[in-house]
Design an enzyme around this catalytic site. Sequence first.
Site, PDB file in Angstrom:
ATOM      1  N   PHE A 137     -10.382 -27.060  16.714  1.00 15.25           N
ATOM      2  CA  PHE A 137      -9.555 -28.224  17.076  1.00 15.25           C
ATOM      3  C   PHE A 137      -8.641 -28.554  15.904  1.00 15.25           C
ATOM      4  O   PHE A 137      -9.100 -28.762  14.789  1.00 15.25           O
ATOM      5  CB  PHE A 137     -10.415 -29.449  17.416  1.00 15.25           C
ATOM      6  CG  PHE A 137      -9.574 -30.631  17.820  1.00 15.25           C
ATOM      7  CD1 PHE A 137      -9.059 -30.717  19.107  1.00 15.25           C
ATOM      8  CD2 PHE A 137      -9.267 -31.641  16.917  1.00 15.25           C
ATOM      9  CE1 PHE A 137      -8.244 -31.787  19.477  1.00 15.25           C
ATOM     10  CE2 PHE A 137      -8.458 -32.711  17.283  1.00 15.25           C
ATOM     11  CZ  PHE A 137      -7.948 -32.782  18.576  1.00 15.25           C
ATOM     12  N   ASP A 225      -8.679 -26.159   7.602  1.00 14.98           N
ATOM     13  CA  ASP A 225      -8.503 -27.492   8.175  1.00 14.98           C
ATOM     14  C   ASP A 225      -9.726 -28.329   7.799  1.00 14.98           C
ATOM     15  O   ASP A 225     -10.787 -28.209   8.394  1.00 14.98           O
ATOM     16  CB  ASP A 225      -8.344 -27.379   9.698  1.00 14.98           C
ATOM     17  CG  ASP A 225      -8.181 -28.745  10.370  1.00 14.98           C
ATOM     18  OD1 ASP A 225      -8.468 -29.769   9.731  1.00 14.98           O
ATOM     19  OD2 ASP A 225      -7.775 -28.764  11.550  1.00 14.98           O
ATOM     20  N   LYS A 254      -8.850 -37.554   7.993  1.00 13.56           N
ATOM     21  CA  LYS A 254      -9.731 -38.616   8.492  1.00 13.56           C
ATOM     22  C   LYS A 254     -10.269 -39.594   7.438  1.00 13.56           C
ATOM     23  O   LYS A 254      -9.909 -40.754   7.432  1.00 13.56           O
ATOM     24  CB  LYS A 254     -10.881 -37.999   9.279  1.00 13.56           C
ATOM     25  CG  LYS A 254     -10.434 -37.490  10.653  1.00 13.56           C
ATOM     26  CD  LYS A 254     -11.604 -37.068  11.507  1.00 13.56           C
ATOM     27  CE  LYS A 254     -11.224 -36.864  12.956  1.00 13.56           C
ATOM     28  NZ  LYS A 254     -10.615 -35.584  13.301  1.00 13.56           N
TER      29      LYS A 254
HETATM   30  C1  LIG Z   1      -9.459 -35.054  14.018  1.00 12.85           C
HETATM   31  C2  LIG Z   1      -9.031 -33.698  13.659  1.00 12.85           C
HETATM   32  C3  LIG Z   1      -7.682 -33.312  13.694  1.00 12.85           C
HETATM   33  C4  LIG Z   1      -6.599 -34.232  14.219  1.00 12.85           C
HETATM   34  O1  LIG Z   1      -6.435 -35.370  13.439  1.00 12.85           O
HETATM   35  P1  LIG Z   1      -5.515 -36.585  13.958  1.00 12.85           P
HETATM   36  O2  LIG Z   1      -5.524 -37.541  12.812  1.00 12.85           O
HETATM   37  O3  LIG Z   1      -6.163 -37.116  15.193  1.00 12.85           O
HETATM   38  O4  LIG Z   1      -4.173 -36.021  14.236  1.00 12.85           O
HETATM   39  C5  LIG Z   1      -7.342 -32.049  13.263  1.00 12.85           C
HETATM   40  N1  LIG Z   1      -8.279 -31.182  12.817  1.00 12.85           N
HETATM   41  C6  LIG Z   1      -9.588 -31.519  12.767  1.00 12.85           C
HETATM   42  C7  LIG Z   1     -10.568 -30.530  12.231  1.00 12.85           C
HETATM   43  C8  LIG Z   1     -10.007 -32.764  13.200  1.00 12.85           C
HETATM   44  O5  LIG Z   1     -11.316 -33.078  13.169  1.00 12.85           O
END
Ligand SMILES: *Cc1c(COP(=O)(O)O)cnc(C)c1O
Length: 393
Positions: A137, A225, A254
């Site tokens: 994701f 990521d 986050k």
């Molecule tokens: C939450 C998340 C995103 C997206 O972050 P947003 O601030 O909602 O755009 C991308 N990559 C990972 C691994 C995530 O957990």
Amino acid sequence: MNTIDKFNEHVMPTYGRYDLVLDKGEDQTAVSEEGREYIDFGSGIGTNSLGYCNDEWVDAVCAQAHKIQHTSNYYYTKVQADFAEKLCGITGYSKMFFGNSGAEANECAIKLARKYSFDKYGKDAERNIIITLVNSFHGRTMGTLSATGQDVFHNYFFPFLPGFVNVKANDIDDLNKVLEENKDKVCAIMFECIQGEGGVVGLDESFVKAIFEAAEKNDILTICDEVQTGVGRTGKFLASMNYGVKPNIVTMAKGLAGGLPIGVCLADEKCKDVLTKGTHGSTFGGNPVVCAGGMAVLNKVSEEGFLVEVVKKGDYIRSKLKDLPEVTGISGMGLMMGISLKTKQAGDICKACLDNGLLILTAKEKLRFLPPLTISYEEIDKGLEILTKLLAE
Ligand SMILES: *Cc1c(COP(=O)(O)O)cnc(C)c1O
């Protein structure tokens, strides 16, 4: 009209929400409009890394709001410089870009990786494919949705962006096969060390090693990521540090500013000057108030012994849960955990916890814990007591 009806009348229904209106919070406890208290094992979605309204964080944010709240990126502010210096210092990266969300951080990483190959190999080489993992994701923008390796997200919004090819996580043969099929066309491999939204699924050390070996051999960039796993969540400042690797590019978001919107893209020595004047930007990126909150988080997380405590608290929770008859497995690291259940549905348990004063999350078929990093043993016990009782029913 009450809050929920008013909200639903005027806000697009893009989320499944619980009938709960949160009004305030202190440390690891949130309080509803009716004054009911909730222990928090979710911290937003891993965003309130220091809990609710931590004193040092509030002081830093308020002081900055009183001083100057925003400047365009035509100018400099000291708090941005201080934050960038501190983050690069902790992580060992050379330069960073400021954005406002995880998706935006990943957009920056995607653009950087494509431009790296464009600059070095030329337009005609079409060296622009980014390998991402099945079940990953990476966000909700068109670019990061296209990067996300889950078919459920690839609907309605056609056409998605070309240039993303998926490999099965922890399948080295599949990685090598896809690399061979796209020989000399791949510019980067992008992955989460622990797939958060995908169900708290960790990568094997051997698979991560295979990614880095292939990348090294073929001048392919590695992008980690760390939007969910970063800022101490797994017991190291970055989850990639648990694997003893240093990706060329790391994205974080986050938990980085303690609940304020931020997203950053970190680049190593090789990648630090790829994005040049005019090639990328963000109006709000590097907002001074956000940076002040982020600085409070970085100061706290880099305190002596803080991350050791994260590991200990994670181990403590695991030791309390692992022998429960309903628990069949616990995945993740540090204070990022996925709990598999034998007979009960995670969604039902999550709702029952809410009714009993505990906020938790789900990820795929698992319960997911992302408690504030500052949670106390007393608060852990209080939350686990509620959960344990519900799992035994
Ligand atoms: C939450 C998340 C995103 C997206 O972050 P947003 O601030 O909602 O755009 C991308 N990559 C990972 C691994 C995530 O957990």
